[in-house]
Scaffold this motif. Structure first.
Motif, mmCIF file in Angstrom:
data_model
loop_
_atom_site.group_PDB
_atom_site.id
_atom_site.type_symbol
_atom_site.label_atom_id
_atom_site.label_comp_id
_atom_site.label_asym_id
_atom_site.label_seq_id
_atom_site.Cartn_x
_atom_site.Cartn_y
_atom_site.Cartn_z
ATOM 1 N N THR A 1 80.502 34.825 -14.542
ATOM 2 C CA THR A 1 81.813 35.812 -14.072
ATOM 3 C C THR A 1 82.924 35.202 -14.802
ATOM 4 N N ALA A 2 83.098 33.855 -14.585
ATOM 5 C CA ALA A 2 84.429 33.101 -15.070
ATOM 6 C C ALA A 2 84.216 33.125 -16.683
ATOM 7 N N LEU A 3 82.905 32.845 -17.158
ATOM 8 C CA LEU A 3 82.834 32.828 -18.559
ATOM 9 C C LEU A 3 83.136 34.148 -19.330
ATOM 10 N N ALA A 4 82.511 34.987 -18.387
ATOM 11 C CA ALA A 4 83.030 36.481 -19.124
ATOM 12 C C ALA A 4 84.111 36.966 -19.123
ATOM 13 N N ALA A 5 85.099 36.356 -18.245
ATOM 14 C CA ALA A 5 86.630 36.835 -18.168
ATOM 15 C C ALA A 5 86.952 36.040 -19.409
ATOM 16 N N SER A 6 86.835 34.827 -19.935
ATOM 17 C CA SER A 6 87.132 34.238 -21.106
ATOM 18 C C SER A 6 86.744 35.012 -22.179
ATOM 19 N N ALA A 7 85.387 35.363 -22.115
ATOM 20 C CA ALA A 7 84.790 36.142 -23.477
ATOM 21 C C ALA A 7 85.589 37.379 -23.481
ATOM 22 N N ASP B 1 99.182 43.570 -22.279
ATOM 23 C CA ASP B 1 98.298 42.295 -22.087
ATOM 24 C C ASP B 1 98.439 41.887 -20.852
ATOM 25 N N GLN B 2 99.601 41.840 -20.179
ATOM 26 C CA GLN B 2 99.755 41.491 -18.863
ATOM 27 C C GLN B 2 99.112 42.409 -17.821
ATOM 28 N N PHE B 3 98.956 43.651 -18.149
ATOM 29 C CA PHE B 3 98.349 44.620 -17.222
ATOM 30 C C PHE B 3 96.658 44.401 -17.271
ATOM 31 N N LEU B 4 96.346 43.956 -18.897
ATOM 32 C CA LEU B 4 94.806 43.734 -18.811
ATOM 33 C C LEU B 4 94.279 42.533 -18.207
ATOM 34 N N VAL B 5 95.223 41.622 -18.087
ATOM 35 C CA VAL B 5 95.025 40.273 -17.672
ATOM 36 C C VAL B 5 94.791 40.257 -16.075
ATOM 37 N N PHE B 6 95.660 41.184 -15.554
ATOM 38 C CA PHE B 6 95.971 41.536 -14.074
ATOM 39 C C PHE B 6 94.498 42.040 -13.616
ATOM 40 N N LEU B 7 94.307 42.988 -14.359
ATOM 41 C CA LEU B 7 92.842 43.935 -14.080
ATOM 42 C C LEU B 7 91.657 43.176 -14.175
ATOM 43 N N LEU B 8 91.789 42.242 -15.023
ATOM 44 C CA LEU B 8 90.608 41.373 -15.090
ATOM 45 C C LEU B 8 90.696 40.228 -14.108
ATOM 46 N N LEU B 9 91.643 39.939 -13.767
ATOM 47 C CA LEU B 9 91.742 38.950 -12.497
ATOM 48 C C LEU B 9 91.315 39.607 -11.401
ATOM 49 N N LYS C 1 99.483 32.744 -21.364
ATOM 50 C CA LYS C 1 99.948 32.706 -22.667
ATOM 51 C C LYS C 1 100.588 34.318 -22.534
ATOM 52 N N THR C 2 100.298 35.063 -21.785
ATOM 53 C CA THR C 2 100.771 36.751 -21.693
ATOM 54 C C THR C 2 101.691 36.774 -20.827
ATOM 55 N N GLY C 3 102.330 35.442 -20.148
ATOM 56 C CA GLY C 3 103.438 35.512 -19.533
ATOM 57 C C GLY C 3 103.207 36.027 -18.091
ATOM 58 N N SER C 4 101.654 36.102 -17.635
ATOM 59 C CA SER C 4 101.396 36.462 -16.255
ATOM 60 C C SER C 4 101.850 35.674 -15.337
ATOM 61 N N VAL C 5 101.626 34.273 -15.391
ATOM 62 C CA VAL C 5 102.181 33.411 -14.485
ATOM 63 C C VAL C 5 103.400 33.529 -14.206
ATOM 64 N N GLN C 6 104.237 33.711 -15.092
ATOM 65 C CA GLN C 6 105.807 33.810 -14.839
ATOM 66 C C GLN C 6 106.084 35.099 -14.396
ATOM 67 N N ILE D 1 87.767 38.222 -9.193
ATOM 68 C CA ILE D 1 87.825 38.127 -7.879
ATOM 69 C C ILE D 1 86.917 39.021 -6.977
ATOM 70 N N LEU D 2 86.888 40.203 -7.545
ATOM 71 C CA LEU D 2 85.762 41.113 -6.924
ATOM 72 C C LEU D 2 84.328 40.377 -7.185
ATOM 73 N N GLY D 3 84.075 40.023 -8.686
ATOM 74 C CA GLY D 3 82.792 39.556 -8.803
ATOM 75 C C GLY D 3 82.405 38.305 -8.283
ATOM 76 N N PHE D 4 83.536 37.496 -7.752
ATOM 77 C CA PHE D 4 83.066 36.260 -7.039
ATOM 78 C C PHE D 4 82.663 36.497 -5.644
ATOM 79 N N VAL D 5 83.355 37.587 -5.115
ATOM 80 C CA VAL D 5 82.919 38.054 -3.689
ATOM 81 C C VAL D 5 81.546 38.631 -3.556
ATOM 82 N N LYS D 6 81.479 39.594 -4.554
ATOM 83 C CA LYS D 6 80.264 40.662 -4.705
ATOM 84 C C LYS D 6 78.939 39.575 -5.040
ATOM 85 N N GLU D 7 79.354 38.769 -5.951
ATOM 86 C CA GLU D 7 78.163 37.919 -6.595
ATOM 87 C C GLU D 7 77.164 38.830 -7.303
#
Length: 591
Positions: free
Chosen positions: A29-35, A4-12, A466-471, A16-22
């Motif tokens: 992009t933000a809503l898609a991440a939550s989706a 789950d952490q790997f998936l969240v970091f990959l999504l992160l 939730k996935t402990g990625s922040v920690q 960020i790439l989506g924000f830069v490339k637009e």
């Protein structure tokens, strides 16, 4: 690291790439991440719906409405008029007064409308001083950013960080809690910009100056080719246009525009030719028996007319109806009699193949058409006229109510009478009920894209926690710099936030870095307040690129800047602010 952490970091990384490339709008992009987190089960539906109970977005929406009321009642226009009157003669004095006005106004309201309103004023001032708008518009955007750091309501990022602090179990940020360091930032930025405007700011030509044709008055004429004309079956090159300044803009066949086939077009009876030409050409054509100038409505054709045309620059406003739509779908020629001659986006002018270009916020359009059509287009579609300060239907007699409302919200919040969230709702209702602004205009003033960007990123933030990625991030940082002095850790947090906000929305950065900074401080046994302030100031201090902050994006096109112009002026300012933050924040907010 768990799956789950790997998936969240990959999504992160993808976010960020989506924000830069637009590739898609940032809010999508933000809503898609939550989706994605919902789809894979990391988030459940109830957890995601919980983000809509966050107080920050509704507070931001209400402050948009109060800011719009200040604009509609003429408060900002009064400031602009005073600025225009007192800025003549000295370039440095004009820049100083302009920046002082922008800093003051942005401390009490959303800074985007401040820049949108003052940009045409400063373009007019630039013309009166014999210089280019590029000498004013970057200082205007930066000044609005400076002002936003002075009070809680100065920018949506401040309000959002207060919500993040509250969610973490900390006290909400006070109305003037950041005003001490914020004023130091503003003064330092103002002094720096007075140096930068003389030595670092470039002179860039506006789009109208590059593409317009000088000389005598031009007219846009609509000419009819009668069925018996000798030009039937001929090409446009065979028409009797002799003036060097004549341009054929379009050929209309029924309701069909043939502007992309002008080179090889064969004329037919009933074709209407739209041409920009001078008075002499109009008179010569009138004597030619092969082109109609009489009313031929009985044949099913419109009467031929010639109108004096204007050329102006207009920018796509933050709430424009044109955003996301292509020029070909708008049919501006039929509705307003206006032609789009070119589009300026980022650092390039686009004059070919623009019909299928989807417009974005801050695109600058070079428009040509009759004055009445241009005015209606700007009013109907949310364009900002950059060629002259705009006259608005304002309600000056309501200005005291709007001023009293914003003052009441700030003072009552400062004295802790009620949280800012409740006061903002009450203030928004007051300005609507007293008709400082009509409800329809009020709700149109809310930038829903910012709100949904925040909602999407809040959902993604829950997934990180939730996935402990922040920690995991905090533990990694502790391993690297955990034994460093607190001031070094503060500098790292500031610089990380500052770097991210140059390429990612400031609100998205606040949601990502804010919880990490708070957790890091708590794990070190330090007061989280200085780290919250570092994130808040750094997320707003976007100077080195035109894409990190909305006001920079707006002046990027309006001023005809190149990307490197922001690097030259903004990178030293980023370094200056980083140094000031490390030295000043601990004085006001001890570790």
């Amino acid at each position: 690291m768990t799956f789950d952490q790997f998936l969240v970091f990959l999504l992160l990384g993808l976010v960020i790439l989506g924000f830069v490339k637009e590739i898609y709008p940032p809010e999508l992009t933000a809503l898609a991440a939550s989706a994605v987190l919902l789809a894979v089960g990391i988030l459940d539906t109830r957890e995601f719906l919980g983000v809509f109970s966050n107080s920050a977005p509704i507070t931001i929406a209400m402050m948009f409405i109060i800011s719009a009321a200040l604009e509609r009642t003429g408060v900002l226009q009064i400031l602009g008029d005073v600025l225009h009157r007192h800025s003549r003669g000295s370039y440095l004095r004009a820049v100083f007064i302009m920046m002082l006005f922008a800093i003051t106004a942005s401390a009490f309201m959303n800074n985007t409308p401040v820049v949108v309103l003052l940009a045409p004023v400063m373009i007019a001032v630039a013309a009166s001083l014999g210089t280019t708008p590029s000498k004013f518009l970057i200082p205007l955007s930066y000044a609005a950013i400076f002002g936003g750091t002075i009070t809680l309501i100065g920018t949506s990022t401040n309000i959002l960080m207060s919500g993040i602090a509250t969610k973490a179990g900390l006290e909400p940020i006070g109305m003037f809690e950041m005003s001490g360091p914020g004023l130091i930032f503003a003064v330092a930025g103002l002094v720096y910009m007075l140096f930068a405007v003389r030595y670092l700011l470039p002179e860039r030509q506006s789009m109208a100056g590059l593409l317009s044709q000088g000389g005598s008055r031009r007219f846009m004429a609509r000419l009819l080719i009668p069925s018996g004309s000798r030009y039937v079956g001929k090409t446009l090159a065979d028409l009797p246009f002799t003036g060097a300044g004549t341009r054929i803009l379009d050929v209309l066949r029924g309701e069909l525009s043939l502007r992309h086939r002008l080179d090889d077009l064969t004329l037919m009876g009933g074709d209407r030719i739209v041409v920009k030409t001078g008075t002499g050409e109009i008179l010569a054509l009138k004597e030619n028996g092969q082109i109609e100038f009489r009313d031929v409505a009985d044949q099913g054709f419109e009467p031929v007319a010639a109108d004096q045309t204007l050329m102006l620059e207009a920018s796509v406003g933050p709430n424009s109806h044109l955003i996301g739509r292509s020029l070909s779908a708008l049919n501006l020629r039929r509705t307003y009699g206006v032609y789009v001659m070119a589009v300026h986006r980022q650092d390039r002018n686009i004059s070919d193949e623009i019909d299928h270009l989807r417009l974005q916020f801050a695109d600058t359009l070079l428009l040509e058409g009759p004055a009445e059509g241009l005015q209606r287009l700007a009013e109907d579609e949310g364009l900002i006229n950059l060629s002259a300060p705009q006259e608005r239907a304002i309600r000056r007699h309501k200005a005291p109510i709007a001023i009293a409302t914003i003052a009441g919200v700030m003072l009552l919040a400062a004295f802790g009478v009620m949280p800012i969230e409740g006061l903002a709702v009450i203030g928004a209702v007051i300005v609507m009920m007293t008709r400082c602004i009509d409800p329809v205009d009020a709700f149109e003033s809310v930038d829903w894209r910012i709100l949904f960007l925040i909602y999407g990123m809040l959902g993604f933030g829950i997934g990180l926690e939730k996935t402990g990625s922040v920690q995991l991030i905090v533990d990694s940082v502790m391993t690297l710099i955990g034994h460093a002095p607190p001031i070094v850790i503060l500098a790292v947090v500031y610089c990380l936030t500052s770097a991210l906000t140059e390429v990612v929305s400031n609100n998205a950065v606040a949601v990502l870095v804010g919880p990490i900074a708070i957790a890091l401080a708590q794990q070190l046994g330090l007061d989280p307040r200085p780290f919250i302030m570092a994130v808040m100031f750094a997320a707003s201090a976007s100077f080195a690129t035109p894409i990190g902050y909305q006001t920079n994006t707006f002046v990027y096109s309006a001023g005809g800047y190149r990307f490197r112009d922001f690097l030259v002026v903004g990178v030293p300012l980023n370094v200056l602010f980083a140094i000031i933050s490390v030295l000043v924040i601990p004085i006001f907010f001890p570790f």
